[in-house]
Design a protein around this motif. Structure first.
Motif, PDB file in Angstrom:
ATOM      1  N   ASN A  40      39.816  30.612  43.250  1.00  0.00           N
ATOM      2  CA  ASN A  40      40.320  30.262  45.004  1.00  0.00           C
ATOM      3  C   ASN A  40      41.163  32.042  45.112  1.00  0.00           C
ATOM      4  N   ALA A  41      40.526  32.490  44.632  1.00  0.00           N
ATOM      5  CA  ALA A  41      40.616  34.001  44.795  1.00  0.00           C
ATOM      6  C   ALA A  41      40.079  35.002  44.064  1.00  0.00           C
ATOM      7  N   CYS A  42      39.765  37.121  44.066  1.00  0.00           N
ATOM      8  CA  CYS A  42      38.582  37.149  44.314  1.00  0.00           C
ATOM      9  C   CYS A  42      39.054  38.395  45.136  1.00  0.00           C
ATOM     10  N   GLU A  43      38.617  39.576  44.222  1.00  0.00           N
ATOM     11  CA  GLU A  43      38.184  40.982  44.999  1.00  0.00           C
ATOM     12  C   GLU A  43      37.274  40.781  45.721  1.00  0.00           C
ATOM     13  N   LEU A  44      37.219  41.553  46.886  1.00  0.00           N
ATOM     14  CA  LEU A  44      36.745  41.630  48.193  1.00  0.00           C
ATOM     15  C   LEU A  44      36.401  43.296  48.433  1.00  0.00           C
ATOM     16  N   TRP A  45      35.834  44.360  48.056  1.00  0.00           N
ATOM     17  CA  TRP A  45      35.304  45.489  48.314  1.00  0.00           C
ATOM     18  C   TRP A  45      34.573  45.872  50.162  1.00  0.00           C
ATOM     19  N   ILE A  46      34.943  46.358  51.332  1.00  0.00           N
ATOM     20  CA  ILE A  46      34.172  46.683  52.630  1.00  0.00           C
ATOM     21  C   ILE A  46      34.145  48.000  52.572  1.00  0.00           C
ATOM     22  N   ASN A  47      33.214  49.317  52.536  1.00  0.00           N
ATOM     23  CA  ASN A  47      32.399  49.977  52.218  1.00  0.00           C
ATOM     24  C   ASN A  47      33.235  51.165  53.159  1.00  0.00           C
ATOM     25  N   ASP A  48      33.356  50.401  54.885  1.00  0.00           N
ATOM     26  CA  ASP A  48      33.968  51.223  55.551  1.00  0.00           C
ATOM     27  C   ASP A  48      35.151  50.391  56.664  1.00  0.00           C
ATOM     28  N   ILE A  49      36.243  50.921  56.128  1.00  0.00           N
ATOM     29  CA  ILE A  49      37.151  49.718  57.663  1.00  0.00           C
ATOM     30  C   ILE A  49      38.050  51.349  58.062  1.00  0.00           C
ATOM     31  N   ALA A  50      37.479  52.793  58.765  1.00  0.00           N
ATOM     32  CA  ALA A  50      37.951  53.041  60.229  1.00  0.00           C
ATOM     33  C   ALA A  50      39.352  53.153  59.138  1.00  0.00           C
ATOM     34  N   ASP A  51      39.819  53.440  57.856  1.00  0.00           N
ATOM     35  CA  ASP A  51      41.901  53.170  57.939  1.00  0.00           C
ATOM     36  C   ASP A  51      41.729  52.732  58.723  1.00  0.00           C
ATOM     37  N   ARG A  52      41.891  51.744  58.705  1.00  0.00           N
ATOM     38  CA  ARG A  52      41.929  50.243  59.712  1.00  0.00           C
ATOM     39  C   ARG A  52      42.308  49.014  58.996  1.00  0.00           C
ATOM     40  N   PRO A  53      43.468  49.657  57.272  1.00  0.00           N
ATOM     41  CA  PRO A  53      43.551  48.663  56.828  1.00  0.00           C
ATOM     42  C   PRO A  53      43.810  46.667  57.043  1.00  0.00           C
ATOM     43  N   THR A  54      44.705  46.892  58.083  1.00  0.00           N
ATOM     44  CA  THR A  54      45.794  46.009  58.458  1.00  0.00           C
ATOM     45  C   THR A  54      44.814  45.169  59.631  1.00  0.00           C
ATOM     46  N   TYR A  55      43.432  46.062  60.535  1.00  0.00           N
ATOM     47  CA  TYR A  55      42.625  45.279  61.366  1.00  0.00           C
ATOM     48  C   TYR A  55      41.351  44.298  60.189  1.00  0.00           C
ATOM     49  N   TYR A  56      41.422  44.917  58.914  1.00  0.00           N
ATOM     50  CA  TYR A  56      40.808  43.995  57.873  1.00  0.00           C
ATOM     51  C   TYR A  56      41.426  42.905  57.533  1.00  0.00           C
ATOM     52  N   VAL A  57      42.679  42.942  57.842  1.00  0.00           N
ATOM     53  CA  VAL A  57      43.590  42.332  56.659  1.00  0.00           C
ATOM     54  C   VAL A  57      43.665  40.541  57.763  1.00  0.00           C
ATOM     55  N   GLY A  58      43.687  41.056  58.912  1.00  0.00           N
ATOM     56  CA  GLY A  58      43.156  39.752  60.013  1.00  0.00           C
ATOM     57  C   GLY A  58      42.234  39.381  60.194  1.00  0.00           C
ATOM     58  N   LEU A  59      41.087  40.014  60.227  1.00  0.00           N
ATOM     59  CA  LEU A  59      39.883  39.559  60.257  1.00  0.00           C
ATOM     60  C   LEU A  59      39.198  39.116  59.295  1.00  0.00           C
ATOM     61  N   LEU A  60      39.426  39.025  57.996  1.00  0.00           N
ATOM     62  CA  LEU A  60      39.364  38.595  56.919  1.00  0.00           C
ATOM     63  C   LEU A  60      40.353  36.964  56.697  1.00  0.00           C
ATOM     64  N   GLU A  61      41.872  37.094  57.297  1.00  0.00           N
ATOM     65  CA  GLU A  61      42.684  36.159  57.434  1.00  0.00           C
ATOM     66  C   GLU A  61      41.780  34.914  58.697  1.00  0.00           C
ATOM     67  N   ALA A  62      41.317  35.091  59.796  1.00  0.00           N
ATOM     68  CA  ALA A  62      40.165  34.529  60.463  1.00  0.00           C
ATOM     69  C   ALA A  62      39.068  34.433  59.706  1.00  0.00           C
ATOM     70  N   VAL A  63      38.307  34.694  59.079  1.00  0.00           N
ATOM     71  CA  VAL A  63      37.153  34.550  58.331  1.00  0.00           C
ATOM     72  C   VAL A  63      37.713  33.330  57.846  1.00  0.00           C
ATOM     73  N   LEU A  64      39.100  33.527  55.923  1.00  0.00           N
ATOM     74  CA  LEU A  64      39.062  31.945  55.576  1.00  0.00           C
ATOM     75  C   LEU A  64      39.392  31.215  57.129  1.00  0.00           C
ATOM     76  N   GLY A  65      39.753  31.482  57.583  1.00  0.00           N
ATOM     77  CA  GLY A  65      40.060  29.726  58.373  1.00  0.00           C
ATOM     78  C   GLY A  65      38.688  29.551  58.891  1.00  0.00           C
ATOM     79  N   ALA A  66      38.391  30.235  59.388  1.00  0.00           N
ATOM     80  CA  ALA A  66      36.851  29.991  59.872  1.00  0.00           C
ATOM     81  C   ALA A  66      35.942  28.863  58.164  1.00  0.00           C
ATOM     82  N   MET A  67      36.349  29.255  57.271  1.00  0.00           N
ATOM     83  CA  MET A  67      35.794  28.824  55.914  1.00  0.00           C
ATOM     84  C   MET A  67      36.459  27.565  55.806  1.00  0.00           C
ATOM     85  N   GLY A  68      37.179  26.855  56.654  1.00  0.00           N
ATOM     86  CA  GLY A  68      37.613  26.266  56.259  1.00  0.00           C
ATOM     87  C   GLY A  68      39.334  25.832  55.523  1.00  0.00           C
TER      88      GLY A  68
END
Length: 192
Positions: A140-168
């Protein structure tokens, strides 16, 4: 051509596709933007009273995000507003026709099998981002790399939280492990 429209003369050819723009502005933020924000968006090339274009410049998308933060979450610290925006983008995207198909597939796969497929989801919303699971840290854990986050890490934290919710996933925790611009590596943890 509006300022947000794709201008092939500019050196930055990073594009955000219609589904992401439609999901955010016409679905997730429908009725939530003030007239002043709608006017600011229009001045920055996004006229929500006109048909949307097939793609927009990524630099415009970033400017539009800043307008949204000031309008929708003006009292939140910037990082928390970005986190909420990341979740909102996914909520809107998953409400589009393509997004509903993606959500069904994501829920079927679950986080363990779905996260390695996340790259496909990014490719459906833009032409430049890619993701890769670098290391599995257990079931239940992994390291995930995103190549370009436009210097907005917390935006991608929220995005990944929502993606995980969609995945169940019922609970998730996203931690920035290494922010090496333009990319970032996140520790993604969840409870199935």
């Amino acid at each position: 051509m509006g300022r947000g429209a794709v201008d092939m003369e500019t050196p930055d050819t990073r594009l955000i596709y219609l589904g992401a723009v439609q999901g955010l502005f016409l679905i997730a933020l429908r009725g939530r933007l003030s007239p002043a924000a709608r006017e600011a968006l229009r001045a920055e090339g996004l006229d929500l009273d006109q048909d949307l274009m097939p793609a927009y410049a990524f630099t415009s998308w970033l400017r539009w995000q800043d307008i949204i933060l000031r309008d929708v979450w003006p009292d939140l610290p910037r990082d928390e507003a970005f986190r909420k925006l990341g979740r909102t983008v996914i909520d809107g995207l998953l409400s589009t026709m393509l997004g509903r198909v993606m959500a069904t597939a994501a829920r079927t796969l679950g986080p363990r099998l779905g996260l390695p497929q996340l790259d496909r989801g990014f490719r459906s919303s833009n032409n430049f981002q890619c993701t890769r699971v670098l290391v599995e840290r257990g079931p239940n854990a992994c390291e995930l790399w995103i190549n370009d986050i436009a210097d907005r890490p917390t935006y991608y934290v929220g995005l990944l939280e929502a993606v995980l919710g969609a995945m169940g996933a019922r609970e998730s925790r996203i931690t920035v492990l290494r922010h090496e611009p333009p990319g970032c590596t996140f520790l993604v943890e969840w409870r199935p």
